[in-house]
Design an enzyme around this catalytic site. Sequence first.
Site, short mmCIF file in Angstrom:
data_model
loop_
_atom_site.label_atom_id
_atom_site.label_comp_id
_atom_site.label_asym_id
_atom_site.label_seq_id
_atom_site.Cartn_x
_atom_site.Cartn_y
_atom_site.Cartn_z
N PRO A 24 0.77 -1.24 0.00
CA PRO A 24 0.00 0.00 0.00
C PRO A 24 0.81 1.30 0.00
O PRO A 24 0.22 2.37 0.07
CB PRO A 24 -0.83 -0.12 1.28
CG PRO A 24 -0.05 -1.02 2.16
CD PRO A 24 0.79 -1.90 1.30
N ASP A 47 1.75 0.80 -12.10
CA ASP A 47 0.50 1.56 -11.99
C ASP A 47 0.66 2.81 -11.13
O ASP A 47 1.65 2.96 -10.42
CB ASP A 47 -0.56 0.67 -11.32
CG ASP A 47 -1.09 -0.38 -12.26
OD1 ASP A 47 -0.83 -0.27 -13.47
OD2 ASP A 47 -1.78 -1.30 -11.79
N LYS A 69 -3.65 4.18 -14.19
CA LYS A 69 -5.01 4.57 -14.56
C LYS A 69 -5.48 5.56 -13.51
O LYS A 69 -5.65 5.20 -12.35
CB LYS A 69 -5.94 3.36 -14.56
CG LYS A 69 -5.62 2.40 -15.65
CD LYS A 69 -6.71 1.36 -15.75
CE LYS A 69 -6.10 0.04 -16.12
NZ LYS A 69 -6.73 -1.12 -15.56
N GLY A 101 -0.74 -2.61 -3.76
CA GLY A 101 -1.40 -3.64 -2.96
C GLY A 101 -1.06 -5.03 -3.43
O GLY A 101 0.10 -5.38 -3.60
N ASP A 102 -2.09 -5.80 -3.70
CA ASP A 102 -1.95 -7.15 -4.20
C ASP A 102 -2.60 -7.23 -5.58
O ASP A 102 -3.68 -6.68 -5.78
CB ASP A 102 -2.65 -8.13 -3.24
CG ASP A 102 -2.47 -9.56 -3.67
OD1 ASP A 102 -1.53 -10.20 -3.18
OD2 ASP A 102 -3.27 -10.05 -4.50
N ALA A 131 -4.31 -3.10 0.37
CA ALA A 131 -4.59 -1.87 1.13
C ALA A 131 -5.47 -2.14 2.35
O ALA A 131 -5.24 -1.57 3.42
CB ALA A 131 -5.25 -0.84 0.22
N MET A 181 -12.16 1.91 -3.44
CA MET A 181 -12.69 2.78 -4.49
C MET A 181 -14.08 3.29 -4.13
O MET A 181 -14.97 3.37 -4.97
CB MET A 181 -12.73 2.03 -5.84
CG MET A 181 -11.35 1.66 -6.34
SD MET A 181 -11.35 0.58 -7.77
CE MET A 181 -11.41 -1.02 -7.01
N GLY A 210 -3.05 5.76 2.91
CA GLY A 210 -2.61 4.87 3.99
C GLY A 210 -1.19 4.37 3.76
O GLY A 210 -0.76 4.18 2.62
N1 SAH Z 1 -4.80 -4.01 -5.71
C1 SAH Z 1 -4.96 -2.95 -4.73
C2 SAH Z 1 -6.31 -2.27 -4.84
C3 SAH Z 1 -6.51 -1.53 -6.13
S1 SAH Z 1 -8.05 -0.73 -6.16
C4 SAH Z 1 -4.76 -3.53 -3.34
O1 SAH Z 1 -4.70 -4.76 -3.18
O2 SAH Z 1 -4.65 -2.75 -2.40
C5 SAH Z 1 -7.61 0.91 -5.71
C6 SAH Z 1 -8.20 1.27 -4.37
O3 SAH Z 1 -7.46 0.67 -3.31
C7 SAH Z 1 -8.16 2.75 -4.07
O4 SAH Z 1 -9.22 3.44 -4.69
C8 SAH Z 1 -8.31 2.74 -2.56
O5 SAH Z 1 -9.64 2.49 -2.18
C9 SAH Z 1 -7.49 1.51 -2.19
N2 SAH Z 1 -6.10 1.88 -1.85
C10 SAH Z 1 -4.99 1.42 -2.43
N3 SAH Z 1 -3.89 1.92 -1.85
C11 SAH Z 1 -4.33 2.72 -0.86
C12 SAH Z 1 -3.67 3.53 0.12
N4 SAH Z 1 -2.34 3.61 0.20
N5 SAH Z 1 -4.44 4.22 0.98
C13 SAH Z 1 -5.77 4.14 0.95
N6 SAH Z 1 -6.44 3.40 0.04
C14 SAH Z 1 -5.74 2.68 -0.84
#
Ligand code: SAH
Length: 273
Positions: A24, A47, A69, A101-102, A131, A181, A210
């Site tokens: 994250p 990304d 994106k 994230g993942d 996240a 999201m 975060g």
């Molecule tokens: N693959 C990612 C998620 C992608 S969708 C994962 O596993 O975390 C993108 C959404 O993830 C963002 O709109 C938000 O809701 C959340 N997100 C990702 N990184 C974040 C961060 N550092 N802080 C808060 N929300 C986060």
Amino acid sequence: MSISRFKQKQQRSLGQVSLVGAGPGDPDLLTIKALRSIETSDVIIFDNLVSERIRALFPKGSEAIYVGKIKGAHSSTQDEINRLLLKKAKQGLNVCRLKGGDAFVFGRGGEEMLMLKSAGIHVDIIPGITAGAGCSSYAGIPLTHRGLSQGCTFVTAHAEKTLDIKWQALANLNHTLVFYMGLSKAQLIETELQQAGLASNTPVALIENGCCPDQRVITGTLTELNALVVEQQVKSPALIIVGEVVSLSEQLQWVEMNTSVYEKITHSAVLSA
Ligand code: SAH
């Protein structure tokens, strides 16, 4: 040469793709395997959720291509990204496909892997901290807690066409709910969950950026959710957490952040300010 040897040779001349979760935001949350992939791949295709501090770890000499994106802005389409991944792999390169994230949690990793595998490209996966797990920990919110929540559900509030969330089912779970999201749907989440039976004073948290130096944690109740987003001008990326576990965030806070902001937001009813 036997057919299998031929296939092996062909595979070797193809490149391969690692689908890598970058976590994250905090570079220290990268796995060793992810860092190794970043350091040794021929090309990194990344990304917008890959944080600046993680981008700073990209080796100076290696090619890095941004395909982020961003909502509302011009960006590569998924088709363009797929074509690029395929092109690089077919050139025999080892590709690090780096995502926030993942890759398998709202990351379209499955789609990219299906496409690559159907073209005969070897894909491996390096999981990342999603996240929902990372940001909640950095906000001092345990996703489950004895007596408060027996489970946790990750939900995306984004849909290509119409949002098809079973609100009643979500409310009945009695789980911690983590919305990805969800910012632009805060009003909908607030209204639908209450209509489905969640108490209006159910604790909620918004976590913006975060696990990054500018992380903000804003807490309140379900009935205030959209007002908090608006009044605090919460920006993407942000997570919405709904559930009793949020009530522990103040006691369990451990990340040093701007405490005056944190306390002001936590204690004062933002709505009455
Ligand atoms: N693959 C990612 C998620 C992608 S969708 C994962 O596993 O975390 C993108 C959404 O993830 C963002 O709109 C938000 O809701 C959340 N997100 C990702 N990184 C974040 C961060 N550092 N802080 C808060 N929300 C986060």
